[in-house]
Scaffold this active site. Structure first.
Site, PDB file in Angstrom:
ATOM      1  N   SER A   5      -3.125  -2.280  -6.857  1.00 47.82           N
ATOM      2  CA  SER A   5      -2.406  -2.792  -5.965  1.00 47.82           C
ATOM      3  C   SER A   5      -1.873  -2.868  -4.642  1.00 47.82           C
ATOM      4  O   SER A   5      -3.006  -3.708  -4.082  1.00 47.82           O
ATOM      5  CB  SER A   5      -0.768  -3.056  -6.474  1.00 47.82           C
ATOM      6  OG  SER A   5       0.235  -3.770  -6.522  1.00 47.82           O
ATOM      7  N   MET A  14       3.001  -0.700  -5.217  1.00 50.32           N
ATOM      8  CA  MET A  14       4.125   0.351  -5.156  1.00 50.32           C
ATOM      9  C   MET A  14       4.226   0.228  -6.864  1.00 50.32           C
ATOM     10  O   MET A  14       3.489  -0.739  -7.019  1.00 50.32           O
ATOM     11  CB  MET A  14       4.928  -0.571  -4.402  1.00 50.32           C
ATOM     12  CG  MET A  14       6.735  -0.751  -4.673  1.00 50.32           C
ATOM     13  SD  MET A  14       7.384  -1.540  -3.796  1.00 50.32           S
ATOM     14  CE  MET A  14       6.946   0.086  -1.539  1.00 50.32           C
TER      15      MET A  14
END
Length: 346
Positions: free
Chosen positions: A165, A286
Site C-alpha cells: 500500500s 497502513m
C-alpha cells in the site's frame, strides 16, 4: 482547486496552515511552516510539482501527497513524483465535480492521515529505482539492490503473491527487479492504487525487470515468468481452468478494508487454489489488509515474508501480520526477494 481542497479538509477537521500558488513558493512555505503533510499539484506555474517535490525532499523532507488527473500522461508523471520522494497520490475530481466530492474528500483525508504517519527516514534509507525505459537499459543500469543468486531456485510452478500500500510502488519495483528470470515464478501483485494507474504501473515494471509484466485480464491464464498486477477498482482472484492451469478472475465485489483491489482476497484465493510451492510477501502500508491472506498462505504451508520496520514507510500491515504470528521471515526491502526464494527452497 486550492480553495476546494482547503474546504474539503477543513470540513474534515484537518488544519490547513498555508497555501502556495506555485512550486517555487511551495518550497518557501514548507520551510517556513513545517507542515505534517503537503498536497502538491503536478502542473503549476514557475516551478512544476516534480521539481518542487525534489527540492522539498532535499531541503526540508516532508511527506508529499500528489494530486493527479485521471489521464495516462499524468499517471506517468505521478510515478515520476513517487520516484522523487512523494509518498502517495490522490486523483483530482473529473467530469461532474459535485458528484466526485464525497470520493475526493474521503480519499484526501484517508491518505493525508496515512502520509502523516510515513517514516521518511525509512524511505530515504532505501535506494531509488533506476530511471530506465526499456528492459535492455534496465539490464545495463546499476541495480538498486543486489540480484538474487540463482544457485538454488524454487521448483517449476512456484507462485508468489505480493501485497503493498502506501510507500509500496518503489519497493515492489525493487523486489521484482531482484527476481532471477531463471526462477520462472508466477507472480501476482496487489498494490493499492486507483483504476487508470495500475496499467501504467505494470508498464513501468515491465521495463524494469526480467519478467513479463501486465495488468491482469479477467479469465487469463498465468504461466512461469509472468507477473500480473491487480487492476485498480477490481479484486483479483486465483482459480483453475478445466485443465488445472491457474486462471485469474476479476471481481467487482464491494471494497474490503475500504480498498479495491484487496490483498486479502488475492492471497486467500491463492492459498485455496495453488497446490505447488506458494509464497506471500507483505510490504509497507497502513491498515490490516493482507493479514488474513498471509495467515491463509501460512496455514496452506506456504512461505511468508514481511518487510521490516526500518525500511517500511508505514509499518502498519507488516506489523499486524507479524503480530498475528503468520510471518516466517522479516526482511529489509533489499533482501525480500532473496529471503522469499530461500524460504521456497529450504
Amino acid at each position: 482547486m486550492r480553495t476546494l481542497i482547503r474546504t474539503l479538509l477543513e470540513d474534515a477537521d484537518v488544519d490547513v496552515i498555508a497555501e502556495a500558488s506555485n512550486g517555487r513558493e511551495a518550497i518557501t512555505v514548507v520551510d517556513e511552516h513545517r507542515p505534517d503533510v503537503v498536497t502538491m499539484d503536478i502542473e503549476m506555474p514557475e516551478m512544476n510539482g516534480l521539481d518542487a517535490v525534489e527540492a522539498i525532499m532535499d531541503e526540508c523532507p516532508t511527506p508529499i501527497l500528489m494530486l493527479s488527473a485521471h489521464a495516462e500522461e499524468d499517471a506517468d508523471v505521478t510515478f515520476d513524483a513517487l520516484d522523487r520522494g512523494a509518498v502517495d497520490f490522490v486523483t483530482k475530481p473529473g467530469g461532474e465535480v459535485t458528484s466526485e466530492m464525497p470520493r475526493v474528500k474521503r480519499e484526501l483525508v484517508e491518505k493525508i492521515q496515512s502520509a502523516a504517519a510515513v517514516d521518511l527516514s525509512a524511505t530515504r534509507r532505501t535506494s531509488r529505482p533506476p530511471k530506465t525505459e526499456t528492459k535492455q537499459q534496465a539490464a545495463t543500469a546499476s541495480p538498486s539492490s543486489p540480484s538474487v543468486e540463482s544457485e538454488s531456485l524454487p521448483t517449476e510452478g512456484t507462485t508468489l503473491v505480493i501485497g503493498a500500500s502506501t510507500g509500496g510502488p518503489n519497493v515492489v519495483e525493487r523486489v521484482l527487479a531482484a527476481l532471477p528470470k531463471e526462477a520462472g515464478l508466477r507472480v501476482l501483485v496487489v498494490q493499492h492504487m486507483p483504476a487508470g494507474f495500475t496499467e501504467r504501473f505494470a508498464a513501468r515494471l515491465d521495463a524494469r525487470c526480467d519478467y513479463e509484466v501486465q495488468e491482469a485480464d479477467d479469465g487469463e491464464r498465468i504461466g512461469p515468468g509472468q507477473i500480473r498486477i491487480a487492476p485498480g477498482g477490481s479484486h483479483l482472484l486465483v482459480t483453475r481452468d478445466r485443465a488445472g492451469q491457474l486462471k485469474l478472475e476479476l471481481s467487482d465485489d464491494e471494497p474490503l478494508h475500504g480498498v479495491k483491489p484487496a490483498i486479502d482476497l488475492t492471497m486467500a484465493s491463492a492459498a485455496e487454489t495453488v497446490d505447488t510451492p506458494l509464497a506471500g510477501v507483505l510490504l509497507t502500508g497502513m491498515g490490516r489488509d493482507g493479514v488474513e491472506g498471509m495467515t491463509q498462505i501460512s496455514r496452506a504451508g506456504g512461505h511468508t515474508v514481511a518487510q521490516d520496520e526500518e525500511t517500511s514507510a508505514i509499518f502498519g500491515m507488516p506489523k499486524r501480520a507479524i503480530e498475528a504470528g503468520c510471518v516466517d521471515t522479516i526482511a529489509p526491502d533489499g533482501r525480500i526477494a532473496e529471503e522469499t526464494l530461500r524460504g521456497l527452497t529450504t
